[in-house]
Design an enzyme around this catalytic site. Sequence first.
Site, PDB file in Angstrom:
ATOM      1  N   GLY A  14     -19.377 -33.307 -43.718  1.00 28.84           N
ATOM      2  CA  GLY A  14     -18.155 -32.493 -43.790  1.00 28.84           C
ATOM      3  C   GLY A  14     -16.948 -33.350 -44.139  1.00 28.84           C
ATOM      4  N   ARG A  75     -24.106 -32.946 -48.856  1.00 28.44           N
ATOM      5  CA  ARG A  75     -25.221 -32.998 -47.916  1.00 28.44           C
ATOM      6  C   ARG A  75     -26.471 -33.192 -48.761  1.00 28.44           C
ATOM      7  NH1 ARG A  75     -21.628 -29.459 -44.645  1.00 28.44           N
ATOM      8  NH2 ARG A  75     -21.239 -30.768 -42.853  1.00 28.44           N
ATOM      9  N   ASP A 106     -21.805 -37.259 -37.434  1.00 17.21           N
ATOM     10  CA  ASP A 106     -22.990 -37.847 -36.791  1.00 17.21           C
ATOM     11  C   ASP A 106     -24.205 -37.855 -37.714  1.00 17.21           C
ATOM     12  OD1 ASP A 106     -23.418 -35.037 -36.400  1.00 17.21           O
ATOM     13  OD2 ASP A 106     -24.936 -35.569 -34.902  1.00 17.21           O
ATOM     14  N   THR A 129     -14.607 -36.733 -38.966  1.00 17.54           N
ATOM     15  CA  THR A 129     -14.951 -35.319 -38.780  1.00 17.54           C
ATOM     16  C   THR A 129     -13.820 -34.646 -38.013  1.00 17.54           C
ATOM     17  OG1 THR A 129     -16.337 -33.789 -37.499  1.00 17.54           O
ATOM     18  CG2 THR A 129     -16.403 -36.067 -36.808  1.00 17.54           C
ATOM     19  N   ASP A 131     -14.090 -32.359 -36.016  1.00 19.69           N
ATOM     20  CA  ASP A 131     -14.553 -31.831 -34.722  1.00 19.69           C
ATOM     21  C   ASP A 131     -14.329 -32.763 -33.533  1.00 19.69           C
ATOM     22  OD1 ASP A 131     -15.411 -29.474 -35.821  1.00 19.69           O
ATOM     23  OD2 ASP A 131     -17.433 -30.234 -36.241  1.00 19.69           O
ATOM     24  N   ASP A 133     -16.263 -34.962 -32.329  1.00 17.46           N
ATOM     25  CA  ASP A 133     -17.437 -34.849 -31.461  1.00 17.46           C
ATOM     26  C   ASP A 133     -18.339 -36.079 -31.508  1.00 17.46           C
ATOM     27  OD1 ASP A 133     -18.272 -34.523 -34.039  1.00 17.46           O
ATOM     28  OD2 ASP A 133     -19.485 -32.756 -33.669  1.00 17.46           O
ATOM     29  N   ARG A 175     -18.315 -25.656 -34.000  1.00 15.29           N
ATOM     30  CA  ARG A 175     -19.580 -24.971 -33.667  1.00 15.29           C
ATOM     31  C   ARG A 175     -20.117 -25.456 -32.324  1.00 15.29           C
ATOM     32  NH1 ARG A 175     -20.960 -24.216 -39.226  1.00 15.29           N
ATOM     33  NH2 ARG A 175     -21.482 -26.404 -39.433  1.00 15.29           N
TER      34      ARG A 175
HETATM   35  P1  ADP Z   1     -21.928 -34.975 -40.900  1.00 10.27           P
HETATM   36  O1  ADP Z   1     -22.016 -36.403 -41.318  1.00 10.27           O
HETATM   37  O2  ADP Z   1     -20.578 -34.401 -41.139  1.00 10.27           O
HETATM   38  O3  ADP Z   1     -22.457 -34.766 -39.493  1.00 10.27           O
HETATM   39  P2  ADP Z   1     -24.424 -33.829 -41.950  1.00 10.27           P
HETATM   40  O4  ADP Z   1     -25.031 -33.602 -40.607  1.00 10.27           O
HETATM   41  O5  ADP Z   1     -24.573 -32.769 -42.967  1.00 10.27           O
HETATM   42  O6  ADP Z   1     -22.853 -34.128 -41.884  1.00 10.27           O
HETATM   43  O7  ADP Z   1     -25.052 -35.187 -42.534  1.00 10.27           O
HETATM   44  C1  ADP Z   1     -24.685 -35.684 -43.783  1.00 10.27           C
HETATM   45  C2  ADP Z   1     -25.903 -36.227 -44.493  1.00 10.27           C
HETATM   46  O8  ADP Z   1     -26.438 -37.335 -43.748  1.00 10.27           O
HETATM   47  C3  ADP Z   1     -27.079 -35.282 -44.623  1.00 10.27           C
HETATM   48  O9  ADP Z   1     -26.962 -34.408 -45.725  1.00 10.27           O
HETATM   49  C4  ADP Z   1     -28.248 -36.233 -44.833  1.00 10.27           C
HETATM   50  O10 ADP Z   1     -28.298 -36.701 -46.164  1.00 10.27           O
HETATM   51  C5  ADP Z   1     -27.855 -37.394 -43.918  1.00 10.27           C
HETATM   52  N1  ADP Z   1     -28.505 -37.265 -42.628  1.00 10.27           N
HETATM   53  C6  ADP Z   1     -28.193 -36.423 -41.613  1.00 10.27           C
HETATM   54  N2  ADP Z   1     -29.046 -36.570 -40.565  1.00 10.27           N
HETATM   55  C7  ADP Z   1     -29.926 -37.532 -40.922  1.00 10.27           C
HETATM   56  C8  ADP Z   1     -31.050 -38.151 -40.287  1.00 10.27           C
HETATM   57  N3  ADP Z   1     -31.437 -37.812 -39.054  1.00 10.27           N
HETATM   58  N4  ADP Z   1     -31.720 -39.102 -40.988  1.00 10.27           N
HETATM   59  C9  ADP Z   1     -31.342 -39.479 -42.227  1.00 10.27           C
HETATM   60  N5  ADP Z   1     -30.284 -38.924 -42.874  1.00 10.27           N
HETATM   61  C10 ADP Z   1     -29.593 -37.984 -42.238  1.00 10.27           C
END
Ligand code: ADP
Length: 327
Positions: A14, A75, A106, A129, A131, A133, A175
Amino acid sequence: MSRIRKIGVFTSGGDAPGMNACIRAVVRTSVFMGLEVVGIRKGYQGMLDSDFWDMDARSVGNIIHLGGTILKTARCLEFQTNEGTEKAFKNLKTKGIDALVAIGGDGTARGAERLSSRFEIPVICIPGTIDNDLYGSDFTLGFDTATNTVIEAIDKIRDTAASHNRLFFVEVMGRDSGCIALRSGIAGGAEAVLLPERETEIDELIEKLSMDAKNKKTSSIVIVAEGDKSGGAYHLAKLVTEKFDFYDVKVTILGHLQRGGSPSSFDRVLASRLGYAAVKGLLSGENRQMVGLRGNSVVMTPLFEALNNTQFKLEKDLMEMVSVLSI
Ligand code: ADP
């Protein structure tokens, strides 16, 4: 002497206001330290596509005040597969990148930890982020700006609420995290704040609003975090309208406008401090760390610790204050 010569920087997940100020800090600190710096567009997707940008100090001119991210964000599911992670690493190596600064939430940090632990590429994560969080930093990039955006909206809603004896349910982002809701509720003078972290008792809410009406309040604002378990602002508004006819009930969903806008001074300074510290940290041999702010000090927290801690970030005094200050 560090063996790091070329740093890759990317934003992922995000978007959040302050990411640009952070990219600027990473690029300029790297250049100042005599390093090369490569921007990776669209996060992990850009690693898979070798979407690289050789950056210099001028690449990040006039961006400190801009929301969003000039490196774009995305993503990327493919990166989460073994083949995807390996391909990303190979592309980074081909480009000569030998360390990474990851700016995101995260999920981004989980991806960075995976890449770094599998392929021995040093990485430092910066919590970006709205959030707020993430464990390891009292505040994340974008949270302060997003909260200020919400307050601006609440102030405007208050004008119309006060003019018409209205009760507004204002739904804000979050969320799983009630941080935006709680802070903006206090700063905006809300009558109640409904959070994902806490059960919403509809009867209690109605009783509180009834008391307020008896106490000659003529309008009220209830902040609802989008992850509130009782069904969201529209559902709550319906329930309250059925049992309580004193106010004209309205709903406003603030949505994505909370992600945009020029970062606040707090977020710009936070972004600058964390970007600067991330590059210096890599050069001094830090790896797999989350750089954050705790008690106005910049600190490193090991990624595994940051990712395995579900810190309850809501300030208890603020939670208690909501009903006291809105009598
Ligand atoms: P944010 O970083 O804002 O929490 P996302 O949860 O969408 O956003 O994560 C961003 C990107 O990081 C994902 O699209 C994916 O490519 C990668 N990612 C997320 N979780 C994992 C994981 N457990 N292992 C490897 N890559 C991950």
